[in-house]
Write a protein that holds these residues in place. Structure first.
Motif, short mmCIF file in Angstrom:
data_model
loop_
_atom_site.label_atom_id
_atom_site.label_comp_id
_atom_site.label_asym_id
_atom_site.label_seq_id
_atom_site.Cartn_x
_atom_site.Cartn_y
_atom_site.Cartn_z
N ARG A 45 -19.54 -13.01 6.95
CA ARG A 45 -18.47 -12.26 6.31
C ARG A 45 -17.35 -12.05 7.33
N GLU A 46 -16.13 -12.32 6.91
CA GLU A 46 -14.97 -12.40 7.81
C GLU A 46 -13.94 -11.35 7.44
N PHE A 47 -13.39 -10.69 8.46
CA PHE A 47 -12.34 -9.71 8.24
C PHE A 47 -11.06 -10.40 7.77
N VAL A 48 -10.44 -9.81 6.75
CA VAL A 48 -9.18 -10.36 6.23
C VAL A 48 -8.01 -9.42 6.55
N ALA A 50 -6.77 -4.87 6.80
CA ALA A 50 -7.06 -3.44 6.65
C ALA A 50 -5.75 -2.68 6.52
N CYS A 51 -5.85 -1.52 5.87
CA CYS A 51 -4.68 -0.71 5.58
C CYS A 51 -5.01 0.76 5.86
N SER A 52 -4.15 1.44 6.60
CA SER A 52 -4.39 2.83 6.93
C SER A 52 -4.28 3.72 5.69
N VAL A 53 -4.64 4.98 5.84
CA VAL A 53 -4.72 5.88 4.68
C VAL A 53 -3.39 6.06 3.97
N THR A 54 -2.29 5.97 4.71
CA THR A 54 -0.97 6.10 4.07
C THR A 54 -0.36 4.75 3.72
N GLY A 55 -0.94 3.69 4.24
CA GLY A 55 -0.38 2.36 4.04
C GLY A 55 0.66 1.98 5.07
N SER A 56 0.93 2.85 6.02
CA SER A 56 1.99 2.59 6.99
C SER A 56 1.56 1.61 8.08
N ARG A 57 0.26 1.46 8.27
CA ARG A 57 -0.24 0.52 9.27
C ARG A 57 -1.17 -0.49 8.62
N THR A 58 -1.04 -1.73 9.05
CA THR A 58 -1.87 -2.80 8.52
C THR A 58 -2.37 -3.69 9.66
N LEU A 59 -3.49 -4.32 9.42
CA LEU A 59 -4.07 -5.27 10.36
C LEU A 59 -4.48 -6.51 9.57
N TYR A 60 -4.41 -7.67 10.23
CA TYR A 60 -4.76 -8.91 9.56
C TYR A 60 -5.60 -9.79 10.48
N GLY A 61 -6.52 -10.52 9.84
CA GLY A 61 -7.24 -11.55 10.58
C GLY A 61 -6.32 -12.73 10.83
N VAL A 64 -5.13 -15.44 8.13
CA VAL A 64 -4.32 -15.08 6.97
C VAL A 64 -2.97 -14.48 7.35
N LYS A 65 -2.71 -14.29 8.62
CA LYS A 65 -1.45 -13.69 9.05
C LYS A 65 -0.27 -14.51 8.54
N GLY A 66 0.70 -13.80 7.98
CA GLY A 66 1.90 -14.46 7.46
C GLY A 66 1.76 -14.96 6.03
N ARG A 67 0.54 -14.95 5.50
CA ARG A 67 0.33 -15.43 4.12
C ARG A 67 -0.18 -14.33 3.19
N PHE A 68 -0.99 -13.44 3.72
CA PHE A 68 -1.57 -12.36 2.90
C PHE A 68 -0.91 -11.04 3.25
N ASP A 90 -9.45 -20.90 2.05
CA ASP A 90 -9.46 -19.50 1.64
C ASP A 90 -10.51 -19.23 0.56
N THR A 91 -11.13 -20.28 0.06
CA THR A 91 -12.17 -20.12 -0.95
C THR A 91 -13.32 -19.29 -0.41
N ALA A 92 -13.65 -18.22 -1.13
CA ALA A 92 -14.69 -17.30 -0.69
C ALA A 92 -14.87 -16.22 -1.74
N VAL A 93 -15.90 -15.43 -1.56
CA VAL A 93 -16.02 -14.16 -2.29
C VAL A 93 -15.30 -13.11 -1.45
N TYR A 94 -14.40 -12.40 -2.08
CA TYR A 94 -13.60 -11.38 -1.40
C TYR A 94 -14.16 -10.00 -1.73
N TYR A 95 -14.39 -9.23 -0.66
CA TYR A 95 -14.99 -7.91 -0.80
C TYR A 95 -14.01 -6.83 -0.35
N CYS A 96 -14.02 -5.75 -1.07
CA CYS A 96 -13.25 -4.57 -0.71
C CYS A 96 -14.19 -3.59 -0.01
N ALA A 97 -13.68 -2.93 1.03
CA ALA A 97 -14.50 -1.99 1.78
C ALA A 97 -13.70 -0.74 2.10
#
Length: 128
Positions: A45-48, A50-61, A64-68, A90-97
């Motif tokens: 399972r691979e990190f895609v 993440a989004c902080s509680v307010t949405g002001s900060r994001t992280l990307y694997g 996917v950077k620049g596309r997602f 990008d084919t995969a099962v995508y999970y929310c956490a």
């Protein structure tokens, strides 16, 4: 019972776009850091993203950077993953956490062991 529920997966051609949604029930959504992971057959399972509680900060694997783009709407208790320029890999099962207590850093949030709640997943298939 906290339960993330994903939707929006499907079949798309390479170069196309999809938007995944994840709704969280059972507890106040705005206290959770939210993330997306994915798992392809035979792979870890691979990190895609993440989004902080307010949405002001994001992280990307890196793959996917620049596309997602991850975003959230706390009024709707929902986090989104906009996926553009999709590739067959990008084919995969995508999970929310959902994570309640971890610091907002790539090293921590890219590790699935830190997450408290997981959805059942939604399949994304990108044809070439």
């Amino acid at each position: 019972q906290v339960q993330p529920v994903e939707s929006g997966g499907g079949l798309v051609q390479a170069g196309g776009s999809l938007r995944l949604s994840c709704a969280l029930s059972g507890r106040t959504f705005s206290i959770f850091t939210m993330a997306w992971f994915r798992q392809a057959p035979g792979k870890e399972r691979e990190f895609v993203a993440a989004c902080s509680v307010t949405g002001s900060r994001t992280l990307y694997g890196d793959p996917v950077k620049g596309r997602f783009t991850i975003s959230r709407d706390n009024a709707k208790d929902t986090v989104y993953l906009q996926m553009n320029s999709l590739k067959p890999e990008d084919t995969a099962v995508y999970y929310c956490a959902a994570d309640l207590t971890s610091p907002f850093s790539t090293i921590v949030l890219a590790d699935r062991k830190h997450y408290d709640y997981w959805g059942q997943g939604t399949q994304v298939t990108v044809s070439s």
